[in-house]
Design a protein around this motif. Structure first.
Motif, PDB file in Angstrom:
ATOM      1  N   PHE A 129       0.786  -1.229   0.000  1.00  0.00           N
ATOM      2  CA  PHE A 129       0.000   0.000   0.000  1.00  0.00           C
ATOM      3  C   PHE A 129       0.821   1.284   0.000  1.00  0.00           C
ATOM      4  N   THR A 130       2.157   1.179   0.083  1.00  0.00           N
ATOM      5  CA  THR A 130       3.007   2.369   0.016  1.00  0.00           C
ATOM      6  C   THR A 130       4.395   1.990  -0.469  1.00  0.00           C
ATOM      7  N   ASP A 131       5.004   2.855  -1.265  1.00  0.00           N
ATOM      8  CA  ASP A 131       6.425   2.690  -1.558  1.00  0.00           C
ATOM      9  C   ASP A 131       7.211   3.069  -0.311  1.00  0.00           C
ATOM     10  N   LEU A 132       8.436   2.567  -0.225  1.00  0.00           N
ATOM     11  CA  LEU A 132       9.202   2.674   1.017  1.00  0.00           C
ATOM     12  C   LEU A 132      10.600   3.216   0.733  1.00  0.00           C
ATOM     13  N   VAL A 133      11.036   4.172   1.553  1.00  0.00           N
ATOM     14  CA  VAL A 133      12.392   4.709   1.461  1.00  0.00           C
ATOM     15  C   VAL A 133      12.991   4.708   2.864  1.00  0.00           C
ATOM     16  N   PHE A 134      14.003   3.874   3.076  1.00  0.00           N
ATOM     17  CA  PHE A 134      14.659   3.767   4.383  1.00  0.00           C
ATOM     18  C   PHE A 134      15.923   4.619   4.363  1.00  0.00           C
ATOM     19  N   ILE A 135      16.041   5.522   5.346  1.00  0.00           N
ATOM     20  CA  ILE A 135      17.130   6.495   5.386  1.00  0.00           C
ATOM     21  C   ILE A 135      18.065   6.187   6.543  1.00  0.00           C
ATOM     22  N   ASP A 136      19.357   6.204   6.258  1.00  0.00           N
ATOM     23  CA  ASP A 136      20.381   6.041   7.288  1.00  0.00           C
ATOM     24  C   ASP A 136      21.082   7.378   7.511  1.00  0.00           C
ATOM     25  N   PRO A 137      20.839   8.063   8.624  1.00  0.00           N
ATOM     26  CA  PRO A 137      21.531   9.332   8.878  1.00  0.00           C
ATOM     27  C   PRO A 137      23.045   9.141   8.890  1.00  0.00           C
ATOM     28  N   VAL A 138      23.750  10.231   8.688  1.00  0.00           N
ATOM     29  CA  VAL A 138      25.207  10.146   8.590  1.00  0.00           C
ATOM     30  C   VAL A 138      25.798   9.483   9.843  1.00  0.00           C
ATOM     31  N   GLY A 150       4.535  19.033   1.643  1.00  0.00           N
ATOM     32  CA  GLY A 150       3.463  18.666   2.557  1.00  0.00           C
ATOM     33  C   GLY A 150       3.538  17.195   2.924  1.00  0.00           C
ATOM     34  N   VAL A 151       3.095  16.867   4.115  1.00  0.00           N
ATOM     35  CA  VAL A 151       3.122  15.488   4.617  1.00  0.00           C
ATOM     36  C   VAL A 151       1.704  15.105   5.029  1.00  0.00           C
ATOM     37  N   ASN A 152       1.274  13.916   4.610  1.00  0.00           N
ATOM     38  CA  ASN A 152      -0.086  13.460   4.911  1.00  0.00           C
ATOM     39  C   ASN A 152      -0.225  12.800   6.270  1.00  0.00           C
ATOM     40  N   GLY A 153       0.860  12.162   6.740  1.00  0.00           N
ATOM     41  CA  GLY A 153       0.760  11.464   8.012  1.00  0.00           C
ATOM     42  C   GLY A 153       2.108  11.187   8.623  1.00  0.00           C
ATOM     43  N   LEU A 154       2.119  11.044   9.944  1.00  0.00           N
ATOM     44  CA  LEU A 154       3.325  10.745  10.715  1.00  0.00           C
ATOM     45  C   LEU A 154       3.066   9.502  11.551  1.00  0.00           C
ATOM     46  N   SER A 169       1.532  -8.498  16.756  1.00  0.00           N
ATOM     47  CA  SER A 169       1.718  -7.050  16.880  1.00  0.00           C
ATOM     48  C   SER A 169       2.141  -6.439  15.546  1.00  0.00           C
ATOM     49  N   ARG A 170       3.010  -7.125  14.818  1.00  0.00           N
ATOM     50  CA  ARG A 170       3.445  -6.622  13.512  1.00  0.00           C
ATOM     51  C   ARG A 170       2.264  -6.549  12.535  1.00  0.00           C
ATOM     52  N   GLN A 171       1.424  -7.551  12.554  1.00  0.00           N
ATOM     53  CA  GLN A 171       0.242  -7.559  11.690  1.00  0.00           C
ATOM     54  C   GLN A 171      -0.713  -6.432  12.057  1.00  0.00           C
ATOM     55  N   ALA A 172      -0.880  -6.185  13.347  1.00  0.00           N
ATOM     56  CA  ALA A 172      -1.786  -5.127  13.794  1.00  0.00           C
ATOM     57  C   ALA A 172      -1.257  -3.751  13.404  1.00  0.00           C
ATOM     58  N   LEU A 173       0.051  -3.520  13.545  1.00  0.00           N
ATOM     59  CA  LEU A 173       0.629  -2.237  13.159  1.00  0.00           C
ATOM     60  C   LEU A 173       0.471  -2.023  11.657  1.00  0.00           C
ATOM     61  N   ARG A 174       0.686  -3.061  10.882  1.00  0.00           N
ATOM     62  CA  ARG A 174       0.525  -2.955   9.430  1.00  0.00           C
ATOM     63  C   ARG A 174      -0.899  -2.529   9.085  1.00  0.00           C
ATOM     64  N   ALA A 175      -1.876  -3.135   9.736  1.00  0.00           N
ATOM     65  CA  ALA A 175      -3.270  -2.794   9.466  1.00  0.00           C
ATOM     66  C   ALA A 175      -3.552  -1.332   9.809  1.00  0.00           C
ATOM     67  N   GLU A 215      -1.921   0.855   7.074  1.00  0.00           N
ATOM     68  CA  GLU A 215      -2.678   0.781   5.824  1.00  0.00           C
ATOM     69  C   GLU A 215      -3.965   1.598   5.927  1.00  0.00           C
ATOM     70  N   ALA A 216      -4.647   1.513   7.066  1.00  0.00           N
ATOM     71  CA  ALA A 216      -5.876   2.277   7.249  1.00  0.00           C
ATOM     72  C   ALA A 216      -5.598   3.780   7.195  1.00  0.00           C
ATOM     73  N   MET A 217      -4.477   4.210   7.752  1.00  0.00           N
ATOM     74  CA  MET A 217      -4.113   5.624   7.721  1.00  0.00           C
ATOM     75  C   MET A 217      -3.924   6.118   6.289  1.00  0.00           C
ATOM     76  N   MET A 218      -3.355   5.263   5.430  1.00  0.00           N
ATOM     77  CA  MET A 218      -2.986   5.699   4.076  1.00  0.00           C
ATOM     78  C   MET A 218      -4.075   5.484   3.035  1.00  0.00           C
ATOM     79  N   LYS A 219      -5.190   4.895   3.425  1.00  0.00           N
ATOM     80  CA  LYS A 219      -6.279   4.717   2.471  1.00  0.00           C
ATOM     81  C   LYS A 219      -6.839   6.080   2.077  1.00  0.00           C
ATOM     82  N   PRO A 220      -7.152   6.269   0.780  1.00  0.00           N
ATOM     83  CA  PRO A 220      -7.697   7.557   0.320  1.00  0.00           C
ATOM     84  C   PRO A 220      -8.993   7.901   1.055  1.00  0.00           C
TER      85      PRO A 220
END
Length: 524
Positions: A175-184, A256-260, A510-516, A519-524
């Motif tokens: 449900f979302t593309d992912l970009v993982f960032i490693d700070p310096v 702009g950011v839609n969610g945190l 817990s991982r499954q619940a967080l995913r749900a 996903e609910a947050m990002m639904k249009p």
């Protein structure tokens, strides 16, 4: 994601923070020659947490260019999961940051996953980072939301566990593309600038935030994703970073950011140090959860009366002080009953257990200590008869070897990106060098949470915690969120608590619940 709390001295230092002003210099970034094959100079190779590797330390300009990160590598990938197949592109690469004079400062490594065959302008993209300060994003990528997952059950993983990745059925890539960032200073990210000035800027609260926000903007520009719905996710110290990064994007970067999404966050350092009585209020429900978990499954709902007691009678007796013997014995006896710790020990400590004391006293009769990241995990105290503390974290340190190896293997073999130098999963020298500020106000992000929620009434917030986390106890966050104004209504601010510790996503349910929830947050 690991969190290192600063010393009291660091927290009580002066207020001025160096702000990183970085210019977008696309022409200088456009072409990156392949790194020359070179071995790390003798005596400069460092393992996770042991110090800064040569490639991650500001040095001479020649040395920095010798260890320059290789060009980005994009590969096509297919992931077979139950009921579906995901086809996507994976990019391992870096973004070079410059100062306002156009001088190169640092190369920030990232790993991006973008689903094929979709309208990317309409598809969400989520930027994720861990905390520390000094932690790479592998915890979230390989423990929770990336395409591949490494089992991170702290009760069974040891340093000799095989770093074998498996397809992640709970990946967020559906449900979302992912970009993982490693700070310096983390992962393969490294300084390019010589001298100490760049290190001082990046290793500060505001400089760190400015650099991450700029990386997000540059990635969006580079990949033509400015029109996409955008989300930010941070873990642990990411609770300080996250709201500040979103605020910087909104007001400084024109994004702009839609969610945190905040995972096991710390929002305010003031309640975790010194003489603050709220540190005992924040941790008491988690102590009780650990005691009840030793007898059977426990949920937050089972702790309702503990939470009520913690913010009511317990706090009232704390405020009365130790000179009130009746109040002190009353709360000490109640704490002993809730935690199972010997009543005499609880009275000796006046019912005021800091995290280290609880970890040692909870199962001292068996010579064991609890984890800090997950207090439901117990390990042997190497010095059970010592009057001082000499134990590590059985729920955290055992994960580092397999997680580091898995991250390196994924990057080099599957994603075909081969930087030189050491990979830093948890770089202790970053935290030791961090400028937390030199004023009477320790770092906090509650102010930025108020600002970003007030500025954009459409922005949503998801905060998730583990019941047994003693690094960032869930009840401390609950108290902080309760102080937000009415515009931070429950339909915008979602608070969830799951079985597990700091990395509660190691628990399948817990991982499954967080995913749900995500996903609910990002639904249009």
């Amino acid at each position: 994601m690991p969190l290192a709390l600063p010393s009291r001295r660091a927290l009580h230092g002066a207020a001025a923070l160096l702000v990183l002003s970085l210019a977008a210099a696309s022409a200088q970034e456009a072409s990156q020659p392949p790194a020359e094959a070179a071995t790390t100079p003798a005596g400069q190779k460092a393992g996770p947490g042991s110090g800064r590797a040569a490639a991650n330390t500001p040095g001479s300009q020649g040395a920095a260019e010798q260890h320059r990160l290789p060009p980005d590598s994009t590969t096509g990938q297919t992931l077979d999961l139950p009921g579906r197949t995901l086809t996507f592109s994976a990019t391992a690469g870096s973004i070079r940051l410059f100062d306002d004079k156009g001088e190169p400062q640092a190369d920030i490594a990232y790993t991006a996953y973008q689903l094929d065959g979709v309208d990317r302008a309409a598809r969400p993209v989520t930027f994720l980072f861990n905390g520390g300060p000094g932690a790479a994003s592998a915890y979230l990528q390989l423990g929770n939301s990336g395409p591949w997952r490494l089992p991170l059950d702290a009760a069974s993983v040891t340093p000799s566990s095989a770093p074998k990745l498996e397809a992640n059925n709970e990946t967020w890539l559906d449900f979302t593309d992912l970009v993982f960032i490693d700070p310096v200073g983390t992962g393969y990210s490294r300084f390019v600038a010589s001298g100490e000035e760049a290190r001082k800027r990046f290793f500060s609260v505001e400089g760190d935030v400015a650099s991450i926000a700029l990386v997000i903007r540059r990635w969006l520009e580079k990949n033509d994703r400015l029109a996409s719905p955008k989300y930010v996710a941070g873990e642990s110290y990411g609770g300080i970073r996250g709201p500040k990064v979103v605020n910087n994007l909104q007001t400084r970067q024109g994004v702009g950011v839609n969610g945190l999404i905040l995972i096991s966050p710390l929002l305010d350092f003031r309640e975790f140090t010194g003489s603050s009585l709220l540190q005992y209020v924040a941790s008491l429900p988690s102590y009780a959860a650990v005691a009840r978990a030793a007898k059977g499954p426990v949920t937050r709902a089972d702790l309702a009366e503990v939470e009520t007691y913690a913010r009511g009678e317990f706090l009232a007796d704390l405020v009365r002080g130790e000179q009130d013997a009746e109040a002190t014995n009353r709360l000490a006896d109640r704490v002993a009953a809730l935690t199972g710790i010997d009543q005499a020990v609880s009275r000796r400590l006046a019912g005021r257990f800091d995290v280290g004391e609880f970890r040692r006293e909870f199962d001292r009769r068996n010579g064991k200590v609890t984890g800090r990241y997950d207090a439901s995990v117990r390990g042997f105290d190497p010095y059970p008869d010592s009057s001082a503390f000499h134990f590590s974290d059985p729920s955290g340190e055992g994960l580092m070897a397999s997680l580091s190896s898995a991250a390196v293997d994924l990057t080099r073999r599957k994603l075909n990106w081969r930087p030189d130098g050491s990979y830093e999963l948890l770089n202790g020298s970053v935290e030791r060098s961090w400028d937390f500020g030199r004023g009477i106000n320790p770092p906090q992000s509650i102010a930025e949470l108020r600002q970003i929620l007030a500025l954009d009434p459409k922005l949503k917030l998801l905060v998730a915690h583990g019941l047994f986390d003693l690094a960032t106890p869930y009840f401390g966050t609950r108290i902080a969120l309760d102080q937000l104004p009415a515009f931070a209504s429950p339909d915008r601010v979602r608070f969830a608590v799951y079985p597990g510790g700091h990395m509660f996503y190691s628990n399948d349910t817990s991982r499954q619940a967080l995913r749900a929830e995500a996903e609910a947050m990002m639904k249009p």
